[in-house]
Design an enzyme around this catalytic site. Structure first.
Site, PDB file in Angstrom:
ATOM      1  N   TYR A 101       0.863  -1.199   0.000  1.00  0.00           N
ATOM      2  CA  TYR A 101       0.000   0.000   0.000  1.00  0.00           C
ATOM      3  C   TYR A 101       0.886   1.231   0.000  1.00  0.00           C
ATOM      4  O   TYR A 101       1.840   1.323   0.773  1.00  0.00           O
ATOM      5  CB  TYR A 101      -0.892   0.002   1.249  1.00  0.00           C
ATOM      6  CG  TYR A 101      -1.694   1.280   1.404  1.00  0.00           C
ATOM      7  CD1 TYR A 101      -3.000   1.353   0.955  1.00  0.00           C
ATOM      8  CD2 TYR A 101      -1.124   2.418   1.977  1.00  0.00           C
ATOM      9  CE1 TYR A 101      -3.733   2.532   1.079  1.00  0.00           C
ATOM     10  CE2 TYR A 101      -1.847   3.595   2.102  1.00  0.00           C
ATOM     11  CZ  TYR A 101      -3.142   3.643   1.647  1.00  0.00           C
ATOM     12  OH  TYR A 101      -3.869   4.802   1.762  1.00  0.00           O
ATOM     13  N   GLU A 191      -3.639   7.407  -4.060  1.00  0.00           N
ATOM     14  CA  GLU A 191      -3.510   6.137  -3.348  1.00  0.00           C
ATOM     15  C   GLU A 191      -3.308   5.005  -4.342  1.00  0.00           C
ATOM     16  O   GLU A 191      -4.060   4.893  -5.315  1.00  0.00           O
ATOM     17  CB  GLU A 191      -4.778   5.876  -2.529  1.00  0.00           C
ATOM     18  CG  GLU A 191      -4.715   4.618  -1.696  1.00  0.00           C
ATOM     19  CD  GLU A 191      -6.023   4.377  -0.954  1.00  0.00           C
ATOM     20  OE1 GLU A 191      -6.102   4.724   0.237  1.00  0.00           O
ATOM     21  OE2 GLU A 191      -6.972   3.859  -1.572  1.00  0.00           O
TER      22      GLU A 191
END
Ligand code: GDP
Ligand code: MN
Length: 380
Positions: A101, A191
């Site tokens: 991530y 993101e």
């Protein structure tokens, strides 16, 4: 403003962040043509403004060309978290060796722009933050570093996510490109979940989420065209077109206020006295009676609204103009909820005189107005 994954990946491509080749389709036939040119297997992904599409059945790996059209049809038939799927993105599928991530965003708490990373990617990051907060790593950046993020700053952070030296180098380069995209396009969030390593050791963005700062969109007309009208509140768009700032909320007390700061203070005061605002609405600094009518129309559309609190502190805005707008609204619109008004400032006496004889409830102070509104509007 939210944009779709395929649009975000378009920005990634422009800024040199590696993605897998792909294209969008809105019909099963188009999807088949795209799959033929990409080569199998492909991943078909619903393009909607929500996360967790995978879990909702909106992401499917397909390795048989005959299955492309039916799978596309099935995904186009989905509604994910209330949003209808109208387009799908087809991408060349890759084998995933590692999922990480990585994001960059404004941390309001510390007033910094930070990278957030987690070596366990792909999964729900909010969940990991709760259960294993030690797995989340952060890196604060200075605003003037973002155009050209120093490698010496990015690399140690990248190493925490990718122990392999070559992969860490690639990730550091991706961070520097994310930082530049973030500052040049005035993003609120970028993101990548997951950022993956493929069989060949290449680091690639497999998903892309970009939030743009609405307040900076005027500087990027090319980005304004990416807005998905399906995903926007039609009343908020209409209000914007006539120069009102309007945001729908959950409560029952409709608010009409001049100035964003006063609108916030009004909402706080309503809450303080036990009510819940149905909206944020700033009629702006000018005093065009037409805006007041538009504001009434917008507020009255919400069936939850049980009472309207008008709070005007006249400066540039003149109370008599506001009063004229109110009289026109009462004339032209079907106003079937009580209205409480606190009207003070420039041309106050003229404004109040105009409203004499109407059914409006008046309040001398905001506290009084908010208390009355909370009594009528009640708690949700
Ligand atoms: P999200 O569920 O909305 O976050 O959509 P993602 O784009 O993140 O896709 C969900 C999951 O599908 C990813 O976490 C991957 O595990 C998987 N996935 C997506 N693309 C590929 C691919 O090319 N190959 C493989 N093996 N899995 C993929
Ligand atoms: Mn994802």
């Amino acid at each position: 403003m939210k944009i779709h994954e395929y649009q975000a990946k378009g920005l990634f491509e422009t800024f040199g962040i590696p993605i897998t080749p792909g294209n969008v389709a809105s019909t099963p036939t188009q999807a088949r043509t795209i799959a033929e040119s990409l080569g199998l297997p492909v991943v078909i992904k619903a393009q909607v403004h929500v996360g967790g599409r995978g879990k909702a059945g909106g992401v499917k790996l397909v390795d048989d060309i005959e299955q492309i059209a039916p799978t596309t049809e099935q995904i186009l038939g989905l509604t994910i978290k209330d949003l209808p799927v109208r387009i799908v993105l087809l991408t060349q599928a890759v084998n995933i060796a590692t999922e990480v991530y990585l994001s960059i965003l404004i941390d309001r708490g510390t007033r910094e722009i930070i990278f957030i990373g987690c070596a366990d990617g792909g999964v729900d990051i909010e969940e990991t933050a709760k259960t294993n907060p030690e797995k989340i790593v952060r890196l604060a950046c200075l605003v003037n570093e973002l155009h050209d993020l120093p490698r010496a700053k990015a690399l140690p952070f990248a190493k925490k996510l990718f122990p392999d030296a070559s992969q860490a180098e690639q990730a550091a380069a991706i961070m520097s490109r994310m930082a530049r995209l973030f500052v040049e396009k005035d993003c609120a969030l970028i993101e990548i979940n997951p950022l993956i390593v493929d069989d060949a050791g290449k680091v690639i963005a497999l998903d892309a989420k970009v939030l743009l700062d609405d307040n900076a969109l005027f500087r990027h007309p090319e980005l304004e065209t990416l807005r998905d009208m399906d995903a926007e509140d039609p009343d908020e768009l209409k209000a914007k077109a006539v120069g009102l700032s309007f945001i729908r909320l959950e409560g029952r007390i409709g608010c009409m206020v001049n100035g964003a700061g006063l609108a916030m203070a009004t909402m706080d005061t309503i809450k303080h006295f036990g009510g819940e605002p149905a909206n944020f609405l700033d009629v702006g600094g000018s005093s065009d009676p037409k805006k007041v009518v538009a504001a009434f129309q917008t507020i009255l559309k919400d069936p939850e609204v049980k009472v309207i609190l008008i709070n005007i502190f006249g400066g540039i805005t003149r109370c008599d103009d506001i009063a004229r707008g109110i009289l026109t609204s009462l004339d032209e619109l079907e106003v079937n909820v009580p209205i409480i008004i606190r009207l003070i400032g420039t041309n106050q006496a003229e404004g109040q005189a105009l409203l004499e004889g109407t059914e409006l409830l008046t309040a001398d102070t905001l506290e009084e107005g908010a208390t009355k509104a909370a009594e009528i509007g009640g708690v949700v």
